[in-house]
Design an enzyme around this catalytic site. Sequence first.
Site, PDB file in Angstrom:
ATOM      1  N   LYS A 198       0.707  -1.302  -0.137  1.00  0.00           N
ATOM      2  CA  LYS A 198       0.180  -0.037   0.098  1.00  0.00           C
ATOM      3  C   LYS A 198       0.991   1.110  -0.112  1.00  0.00           C
ATOM      4  CE  LYS A 198      -4.314  -1.986   1.221  1.00  0.00           C
ATOM      5  NZ  LYS A 198      -5.394  -2.424   2.441  1.00  0.00           N
ATOM      6  N   ARG A 233      -3.514 -10.123   4.747  1.00  0.00           N
ATOM      7  CA  ARG A 233      -3.679 -10.271   3.521  1.00  0.00           C
ATOM      8  C   ARG A 233      -2.515  -9.787   2.584  1.00  0.00           C
ATOM      9  NH1 ARG A 233      -5.760  -6.892  -0.528  1.00  0.00           N
ATOM     10  NH2 ARG A 233      -7.533  -7.980  -1.830  1.00  0.00           N
TER      11      ARG A 233
END
Length: 249
Positions: A198, A233
């Site tokens: 991210k 994840r």
Amino acid sequence: MGVVNVTPDSFSDGGRFLDHEAAIAHGRRLIAEGADLVDVGGESTRPGAAPVPAAEELRRVLPVVEALAGAVRISIDTRKAAVAEAAIAAGATLVNDVSASLHEVAAAGGPGVGFVAMHMLGDPRTMQKDPHYDDVVADVCSFLVERADAARAAGVEEVWIDPGIGFGKTAAHNWSILRHLDRFVQTGHPVLIGTSRKRFLGAVTDDAPVHDRVEASVATAVWAMVQGARMVRVHDVRATVHAATVVAG
Ligand code: HH2
């Protein structure tokens, strides 16, 4: 949890696995690398992403869920009831819902179907436009506990909470959540977290592009696991499994 995005526009791997065969092959690779679960998604939820019609999302994900369900546990990453229902019928046993609203669908799937309640501020089109909280950890935590309680009340036995890194959060919000992840763990609900590749990680690694955020992603995954997160994840399964194995001793 390894990620398979059957999308043209996901932030880290958009377009690579839009073709069903490529998506299935990628899922098999993640299983071979040690994923316990594969998360299949057909709609990008990156900041600014446009919604995808249900028929197109179904066309993208169903063959992939069907092909992989015999080999590993499948979660369906969707905000749509129709997609979650069809994916469950095709073999998915976890509803990973970034809108935290599909607990009734998970409940209708029966005792073997779990639910992930993730926190997002608003929706993907607008969520990164100046997000504000009184206290990000307390606000997100109480939202998730309320959603998890609703899921339990609806009859879902396996309910995960996920603070939703990057979903209506500044980098400072993301770091604050990571620093105080123990507060989420203390709720008693199992915690899932997704930091993988991210943007806030690029910001502290000389603007590393998405494919060059493996170390940063693994570092945050290890940190989360040490704080008590029960699932991470990730896109880079092999590296994460190696790191987790070492830390677990
Ligand atoms: N992050 C993304 C998508 N789904 N689900 C959960 N539970 N937690 C997350 O942090 C999370 C999620 C975004 O990552 P990705 O799927 O790689 O990108 P995109 O939304 O662009 O497809």
